[in-house]
Design an enzyme around this catalytic site. Sequence first.
Site, PDB file in Angstrom:
ATOM      1  N   ASP A  87     -14.179  -2.315  -4.538  1.00  0.00           N
ATOM      2  CA  ASP A  87     -13.209  -3.359  -4.228  1.00  0.00           C
ATOM      3  C   ASP A  87     -13.955  -4.510  -3.559  1.00  0.00           C
ATOM      4  O   ASP A  87     -14.890  -4.286  -2.777  1.00  0.00           O
ATOM      5  CB  ASP A  87     -12.157  -2.849  -3.250  1.00  0.00           C
ATOM      6  CG  ASP A  87     -11.154  -1.903  -3.888  1.00  0.00           C
ATOM      7  OD1 ASP A  87     -11.373  -1.475  -5.038  1.00  0.00           O
ATOM      8  OD2 ASP A  87     -10.137  -1.577  -3.234  1.00  0.00           O
ATOM      9  N   HIS A 143     -18.579   3.365  -6.364  1.00  0.00           N
ATOM     10  CA  HIS A 143     -18.501   4.272  -7.504  1.00  0.00           C
ATOM     11  C   HIS A 143     -19.380   3.785  -8.652  1.00  0.00           C
ATOM     12  O   HIS A 143     -19.751   2.614  -8.707  1.00  0.00           O
ATOM     13  CB  HIS A 143     -17.042   4.386  -7.969  1.00  0.00           C
ATOM     14  CG  HIS A 143     -16.127   4.929  -6.913  1.00  0.00           C
ATOM     15  ND1 HIS A 143     -15.521   6.151  -7.011  1.00  0.00           N
ATOM     16  CD2 HIS A 143     -15.717   4.405  -5.719  1.00  0.00           C
ATOM     17  CE1 HIS A 143     -14.778   6.372  -5.930  1.00  0.00           C
ATOM     18  NE2 HIS A 143     -14.875   5.320  -5.137  1.00  0.00           N
ATOM     19  N   SER A 249     -19.975  -4.916   3.379  1.00  0.00           N
ATOM     20  CA  SER A 249     -21.321  -5.175   2.878  1.00  0.00           C
ATOM     21  C   SER A 249     -21.265  -5.643   1.437  1.00  0.00           C
ATOM     22  O   SER A 249     -20.265  -6.221   1.005  1.00  0.00           O
ATOM     23  CB  SER A 249     -22.213  -3.956   3.032  1.00  0.00           C
ATOM     24  OG  SER A 249     -23.565  -4.342   2.934  1.00  0.00           O
TER      25      SER A 249
END
Length: 284
Positions: A87, A143, A249
């Site tokens: 995201d 992911h 980050s």
Amino acid sequence: MQSTVVNGLARILPLNAISWVTGKVSAISLPQTLQTPLNQGFAKIFGIDTSEAEKPLADYPSIEDFFTRKLKPGARPISGELCSPADGILSVSGLAENGTAVQAKGLTYSLQELMFGSHTADHIKLKFWATIYLAPHNYHRVHSPITATLKVIRYYPGELWPVNKPSVGFTPRLFTRNERLVFELKTAQGTLYLAMVGALNVGKMTTPFLKNFATNSGFLKPESPQIFVLDHPVSIAAGQELGTFLLGSTVIIAFDEALTKGYRISQAWPSKPVRMGEALGPMA
């Protein structure tokens, strides 16, 4: 001049120590009567969508546990053969010129250095890259964007400069200076390299593929890169978890020449908000 000032600040400011302390404080567990309102306040300050969290706020015993929360099953359906690994904001992407990527206006960095450190693999041509910035309110697990085989993970110790927009705009070679975890994801079409880039107050980065390993887990850090070769190659499905950040980050993905041609990528993807599992593209 700009580079000199930044290098000087890096020597003066204990960025890694500050981040380590932040990580330790966020991992403190309090009685539920205190922790629950603390979690609620943290969620409100940063605008976190708690409806997606796997568990109720009262079930997270520390800020760290809440921040690194998993999502409810099915919250991020996987779309397409190539999907967003996280995201955040897809801030910049494009075809690399001689392995060079754009960090910000007037600032560039080497994709080779990012993914392979000082021991550049000249035989590997990285041709396309994309950068995703994760803000504090985002879901912070990373992911795989593609179905692949994972055999090698690299850890590069480094500095922990902030990765927000102002810092990206004035810190030369920010992404190659900061510490990072790099995953080498091999497919039949080519290889995708994914770098989790640490930042100020990212107390640690972890991966389920390395037991008892966490970046920035103490004041003494390894001076040299660590290359982990898994005992057995692991088959990775698109959308499978690779690692976790503490606090905001950046994730950078880079395609080798074969994978770029395989997906027939010829132009930059648009700058936009993305969610993990959302199809990236266009591919052709």
